[in-house]
Design a protein around this motif. Structure first.
Motif, PDB file in Angstrom:
ATOM      1  N   VAL A  93       0.837  -1.211   0.000  1.00 30.83           N
ATOM      2  CA  VAL A  93       0.000   0.000   0.000  1.00 30.83           C
ATOM      3  C   VAL A  93       0.869   1.258   0.000  1.00 30.83           C
ATOM      4  O   VAL A  93       0.484   2.289  -0.567  1.00 30.83           O
ATOM      5  N   ASP A  94       2.064   1.182   0.598  1.00 33.29           N
ATOM      6  CA  ASP A  94       2.972   2.329   0.550  1.00 33.29           C
ATOM      7  C   ASP A  94       3.385   2.646  -0.883  1.00 33.29           C
ATOM      8  O   ASP A  94       3.606   3.809  -1.230  1.00 33.29           O
ATOM      9  N   VAL A  95       3.496   1.625  -1.723  1.00 35.43           N
ATOM     10  CA  VAL A  95       3.875   1.841  -3.119  1.00 35.43           C
ATOM     11  C   VAL A  95       2.649   2.128  -3.981  1.00 35.43           C
ATOM     12  O   VAL A  95       2.695   2.955  -4.888  1.00 35.43           O
ATOM     13  N   ASN A  96       1.552   1.440  -3.684  1.00 31.52           N
ATOM     14  CA  ASN A  96       0.319   1.683  -4.434  1.00 31.52           C
ATOM     15  C   ASN A  96      -0.864   1.765  -3.479  1.00 31.52           C
ATOM     16  O   ASN A  96      -1.394   0.731  -3.040  1.00 31.52           O
ATOM     17  N   PRO A  97      -1.304   2.966  -3.137  1.00 27.99           N
ATOM     18  CA  PRO A  97      -2.443   3.112  -2.217  1.00 27.99           C
ATOM     19  C   PRO A  97      -3.742   2.558  -2.764  1.00 27.99           C
ATOM     20  O   PRO A  97      -4.710   2.400  -2.021  1.00 27.99           O
ATOM     21  N   ASN A  98      -3.757   2.224  -4.070  1.00 26.28           N
ATOM     22  CA  ASN A  98      -4.951   1.648  -4.691  1.00 26.28           C
ATOM     23  C   ASN A  98      -5.000   0.128  -4.561  1.00 26.28           C
ATOM     24  O   ASN A  98      -5.981  -0.495  -4.963  1.00 26.28           O
ATOM     25  N   SER A  99      -3.950  -0.486  -4.016  1.00 22.54           N
ATOM     26  CA  SER A  99      -3.901  -1.933  -3.769  1.00 22.54           C
ATOM     27  C   SER A  99      -4.197  -2.774  -5.010  1.00 22.54           C
ATOM     28  O   SER A  99      -4.906  -3.777  -4.941  1.00 22.54           O
ATOM     29  N   LYS A 100      -3.657  -2.354  -6.140  1.00 20.32           N
ATOM     30  CA  LYS A 100      -3.784  -3.116  -7.383  1.00 20.32           C
ATOM     31  C   LYS A 100      -2.399  -3.329  -7.974  1.00 20.32           C
ATOM     32  O   LYS A 100      -1.519  -2.467  -7.857  1.00 20.32           O
ATOM     33  N   ILE A 101      -2.206  -4.494  -8.595  1.00 18.94           N
ATOM     34  CA  ILE A 101      -0.934  -4.699  -9.301  1.00 18.94           C
ATOM     35  C   ILE A 101      -1.038  -4.087 -10.691  1.00 18.94           C
ATOM     36  O   ILE A 101      -2.150  -3.905 -11.206  1.00 18.94           O
ATOM     37  N   PRO A 102       0.096  -3.700 -11.259  1.00 18.92           N
ATOM     38  CA  PRO A 102       1.461  -3.755 -10.753  1.00 18.92           C
ATOM     39  C   PRO A 102       1.830  -2.481  -9.987  1.00 18.92           C
ATOM     40  O   PRO A 102       1.146  -1.468 -10.102  1.00 18.92           O
ATOM     41  N   ALA A 103       2.919  -2.580  -9.224  1.00 19.33           N
ATOM     42  CA  ALA A 103       3.472  -1.410  -8.555  1.00 19.33           C
ATOM     43  C   ALA A 103       4.990  -1.464  -8.705  1.00 19.33           C
ATOM     44  O   ALA A 103       5.588  -2.536  -8.609  1.00 19.33           O
TER      45      ALA A 103
END
Length: 290
Positions: A93-103
Motif C-alpha cells: 500500500v505504501d507503493v500503491n495506495p490503490n492496492s492493485k498490481i502492478p506497482a
C-alpha cells in the motif's frame, strides 16, 4: 422475458463479501492495509511487485524489451498473490495506495509508480525508449495508450467478468459488454488496417499495453470467448497480435510473475536473465507444492 425477479436496490448499499463471483475476495469498499508486512527488496534499481495478469504483463514485457534493446533496465520482479491478499500489506500500500498490481519502486530515483500505464510512461521517459520524440507521433502513441487504459476495464471488468467469472450468467450484461468488446475490436482493426503498429510505424508502449488485453483475446488466451466474439473476423488485429506476441521479449515478459498454467511457463520471481533457464516452476517446484 425471464423468470428471475427484478432486483430492487436498497436505500443504502452494504458490502457482502460472499457475493461477486470468482474474484470477490480480492476487492473491498475501503482502502488501506489489512496487515503489516514489508515488501522484499532485491539488488536491482527497479523493484516490481506484480502478477501476470494483462496489466502486469504490460510492465514485464516493457522491462524485457528494454533489456533486449540494450538498456540498463535490470529489475527484480516479486510475486504478489492477490488471492491471498498480498496487495493489502502495508508495504504494498505504501507503493500503491490503490492496492492493485502492478506497482514499481525505483531505488535509483526514490520514485514510486502505480497504474500500469503510468509505469510504462515512466520507463519510456527514464530510458528514452519505445515512445517517439516527434510531437505528432508521440501524441498518437499516447492516444492509443490512454485509449487502452480507458477501454480495458470494459473488456475485463465488464465483458470478462459477466461472461467468464460472474456466479450466474445474465443475458443483459453479457450482451451489453459483448457489444462494447466487439466495438473496441473494430476500433483496433480499423486502426491496424492503416498502420503497422498502434502509434505508427514503430513498436511502442501502446502496443505493449494493448497486446496483453486485446491480443490475448483474439488468440484465445482469456475468457474462452474467441468463438463467441468471432475474433477471427478481425484480421488486422490478429496480424498485429501475432507480430507483437511472438517477439522474444514479449514471450519472456509474459512468463514473469506467472503462477498458473504450464510449470515451464511460470517464472514466479525474476531477479536475473538466467532465471528463465534455471528458475521456472518446473525446475524449482517444491515436492509438496500445488
Amino acid at each position: 422475458m425471464t423468470d428471475t425477479p427484478a432486483y430492487t436496490p436498497p436505500k443504502v448499499w452494504t458490502w457482502d463479501s460472499e457475493s461477486g463471483g470468482k474474484f470477490a475476495s480480492i476487492n473491498r469498499p475501503i482502502a488501506g492495509p489489512t496487515h503489516d508486512k514489508d515488501l522484499p527488496v532485491g539488488k536491482h534499481p527497479l523493484q516490481l511487485h506484480s502478477l501476470a495478469t494483462p496489466n502486469g504483463v504490460k510492465v514485464t514485457v516493457m522491462l524485457e524489451e528494454l533489456l533486449a534493446a540494450g538498456y540498463g533496465a535490470d529489475y527484480d520482479a516479486w510475486l504478489i498473490n492477490i488471492q491471498e491478499g498480498d496487495q493489502f500489506s502495508s508495504g504494498f500500500v505504501d507503493v500503491n495506495p490503490n492496492s492493485k498490481i502492478p506497482a514499481l519502486f525505483d531505488k535509483q530515483t526514490g520514485v514510486r509508480v502505480f497504474e500500469s500505464g503510468a509505469i510504462l510512461l515512466y520507463l519510456a521517459e527514464k530510458f528514452r525508449a519505445f515512445l517517439p520524440r516527434d510531437l505528432a507521433v508521440r501524441t498518437e502513441t499516447l492516444n492509443w495508450l490512454f485509449w487502452l487504459q480507458g477501454s480495458a476495464p470494459y473488456l475485463g471488468g465488464g465483458f470478462g467478468h459477466f461472461y467468464a467469472y460472474a456466479p450466474e450468467k445474465f443475458e443483459y450484461p453479457i450482451n451489453r459488454f459483448a457489444m462494447e468488446a466487439k466495438r473496441q475490436l473494430d476500433v483496433l482493426d480499423q486502426r491496424l488496417e492503416d498502420s503497422e503498429y498502434l502509434g505508427g510505424d514503430d513498436y511502442s508502449i501502446a502496443d505493449m499495453a494493448t497486446a496483453p488485453w486485446y491480443g490475448a483475446l483474439v488468440k484465445g488466451l482469456v475468457y474462452d470467448a474467441a468463438e463467441f466474439l468471432d475474433v477471427e473476423s478481425y484480421a488486422h488485429v490478429n496480424r498485429w497480435a501475432n507480430d507483437v506476441m511472438n517477439r522474444p521479449a514479449y514471450r519472456k515478459g509474459a512468463m514473469v510473475n506467472k503462477a498458473w498454467g504450464e510449470p515451464a511457463g511460470q517464472l514466479r520471481e525474476r531477479h536475473d536473465a538466467d532465471d528463465f533457464k534455471t528458475q521456472t516452476w518446473d525446475k524449482i517446484k517444491p515436492a509438496d507444492a500445488d
